[in-house]
Design a protein around this motif. Structure first.
Motif, short mmCIF file in Angstrom:
data_model
loop_
_atom_site.label_atom_id
_atom_site.label_comp_id
_atom_site.label_asym_id
_atom_site.label_seq_id
_atom_site.Cartn_x
_atom_site.Cartn_y
_atom_site.Cartn_z
N LEU A 20 0.94 -1.30 0.15
CA LEU A 20 -0.31 -0.02 -0.15
C LEU A 20 1.30 1.02 0.36
O LEU A 20 1.01 2.13 -0.87
N PHE A 21 1.77 0.96 0.83
CA PHE A 21 2.50 2.50 1.03
C PHE A 21 4.07 2.15 0.04
O PHE A 21 5.35 2.79 0.26
N GLU A 22 4.02 1.69 -1.19
CA GLU A 22 5.06 0.97 -1.66
C GLU A 22 5.96 2.17 -2.28
O GLU A 22 6.81 2.72 -2.75
N ASN A 23 4.85 3.89 -2.95
CA ASN A 23 5.70 4.86 -2.76
C ASN A 23 6.91 5.20 -2.08
O ASN A 23 7.46 6.48 -2.63
N ASN A 24 6.56 5.14 -0.97
CA ASN A 24 7.65 5.05 0.11
C ASN A 24 9.02 5.00 0.27
O ASN A 24 9.50 3.80 -0.30
N LYS A 25 10.15 5.29 -0.03
CA LYS A 25 11.21 5.08 0.31
C LYS A 25 11.47 3.91 0.52
O LYS A 25 12.45 2.31 0.42
N PHE A 26 11.63 3.70 1.98
CA PHE A 26 12.11 2.85 2.99
C PHE A 26 11.05 1.63 2.52
O PHE A 26 11.39 -0.22 2.59
N CYS A 27 9.61 1.38 2.59
CA CYS A 27 9.13 0.27 1.82
C CYS A 27 9.59 -0.62 0.40
O CYS A 27 9.19 -1.40 0.31
N ASN A 28 9.53 0.81 -0.35
CA ASN A 28 9.86 0.49 -1.46
C ASN A 28 11.63 -0.94 -1.40
O ASN A 28 11.63 -1.77 -2.34
N LEU A 29 12.44 -0.26 -0.50
CA LEU A 29 13.62 -0.49 -0.64
C LEU A 29 13.53 -2.21 0.17
O LEU A 29 13.73 -3.18 -0.70
N ILE A 30 12.39 -2.47 1.17
CA ILE A 30 11.87 -3.47 1.83
C ILE A 30 11.19 -4.48 0.34
O ILE A 30 11.04 -5.86 0.16
N LEU A 31 10.28 -4.45 -0.33
CA LEU A 31 9.85 -4.88 -1.52
C LEU A 31 10.90 -5.73 -2.28
O LEU A 31 10.82 -6.08 -2.90
N ASP A 32 12.06 -4.93 -2.98
CA ASP A 32 12.48 -4.60 -3.51
C ASP A 32 13.43 -5.99 -2.92
O ASP A 32 13.23 -7.04 -3.98
N LYS A 33 13.92 -6.20 -1.72
CA LYS A 33 14.33 -8.02 -0.98
C LYS A 33 13.16 -8.66 -1.23
O LYS A 33 14.12 -9.58 -1.16
N ILE A 34 11.90 -8.44 -0.95
CA ILE A 34 11.72 -9.73 -1.41
C ILE A 34 11.47 -9.67 -2.31
O ILE A 34 10.85 -10.76 -2.26
N LYS A 35 10.93 -9.07 -3.46
CA LYS A 35 10.76 -9.72 -4.71
C LYS A 35 11.94 -10.94 -4.97
O LYS A 35 11.33 -11.70 -5.47
N LEU A 36 12.89 -10.54 -4.13
CA LEU A 36 14.26 -11.63 -4.30
C LEU A 36 13.92 -12.98 -4.14
O LEU A 36 14.38 -14.09 -4.62
N VAL A 37 12.90 -13.05 -2.81
CA VAL A 37 12.87 -14.33 -2.45
C VAL A 37 11.71 -15.10 -2.72
O VAL A 37 11.44 -16.15 -2.65
N ALA B 60 2.84 -14.33 1.22
CA ALA B 60 3.51 -13.73 3.21
C ALA B 60 3.05 -14.68 4.13
O ALA B 60 3.42 -14.80 4.60
N PHE B 61 1.36 -14.68 3.69
CA PHE B 61 0.98 -16.28 4.75
C PHE B 61 1.88 -17.03 4.79
O PHE B 61 1.46 -17.96 5.88
N PHE B 62 2.01 -18.33 4.10
CA PHE B 62 2.85 -18.95 3.81
C PHE B 62 4.30 -19.02 4.34
O PHE B 62 4.08 -19.36 5.60
N ASP B 63 4.83 -18.10 4.41
CA ASP B 63 5.96 -17.65 5.10
C ASP B 63 5.65 -17.02 6.77
O ASP B 63 6.49 -17.85 7.28
N GLY B 64 4.73 -16.20 7.42
CA GLY B 64 4.09 -16.02 8.73
C GLY B 64 3.78 -17.49 8.97
O GLY B 64 4.34 -17.66 10.37
N PHE B 65 3.27 -19.09 8.38
CA PHE B 65 2.55 -19.70 9.10
C PHE B 65 3.86 -20.86 9.33
O PHE B 65 3.58 -21.40 10.54
N LEU B 66 4.17 -19.80 8.10
CA LEU B 66 5.78 -21.49 9.06
C LEU B 66 6.35 -20.97 9.86
O LEU B 66 7.32 -21.84 10.80
N THR B 67 6.97 -19.28 9.95
CA THR B 67 7.77 -19.02 10.78
C THR B 67 6.74 -19.47 12.63
O THR B 67 7.49 -19.84 13.64
N GLY B 68 5.74 -19.29 12.06
CA GLY B 68 4.85 -18.91 13.20
C GLY B 68 4.78 -20.45 14.42
O GLY B 68 4.78 -21.01 15.13
N TRP B 69 4.65 -21.87 12.69
CA TRP B 69 4.72 -23.09 13.24
C TRP B 69 5.98 -24.05 14.03
O TRP B 69 5.81 -24.29 15.02
#
Length: 75
Positions: free
Chosen positions: A20-37, A56-65
């Motif tokens: 949602l806040f993709e235009n924010n510089k910080f969020c965009n930086l994080i999203l660029d890293k997430i795109k790699l994974v 994200a849901f699968f990653d969160g579920f696995l981490t929580g498990w």
């Protein structure tokens, strides 16, 4: 298992907020890293966003498990 569902929900909500806040510089930086994974994730189209949300849901579920499992081992 409750921890896994909570973690999955938090990951998914956080991921959606980042998109949602993709235009924010910080969020965009994080999203660029997430795109790699998260394979298939892209903010350019709806399909890519949906794929990212599923990841994200699968990653969160696995981490929580894993956290749930570790808590039960040492409890």
């Amino acid at each position: 298992m409750k921890i896994a569902m909570i973690a999955a929900s938090l990951y998914t909500i956080t991921f959606c907020l980042l998109i949602l806040f993709e235009n924010n510089k910080f969020c965009n930086l994080i999203l660029d890293k997430i795109k790699l994974v998260y394979l298939g994730f892209s903010t350019k189209n709806l399909k890519g966003i949906f794929v990212g949300i599923i990841w994200a849901f699968f990653d969160g579920f696995l981490t929580g498990w894993i956290i749930y499992y570790l808590i039960n081992i040492f409890d």
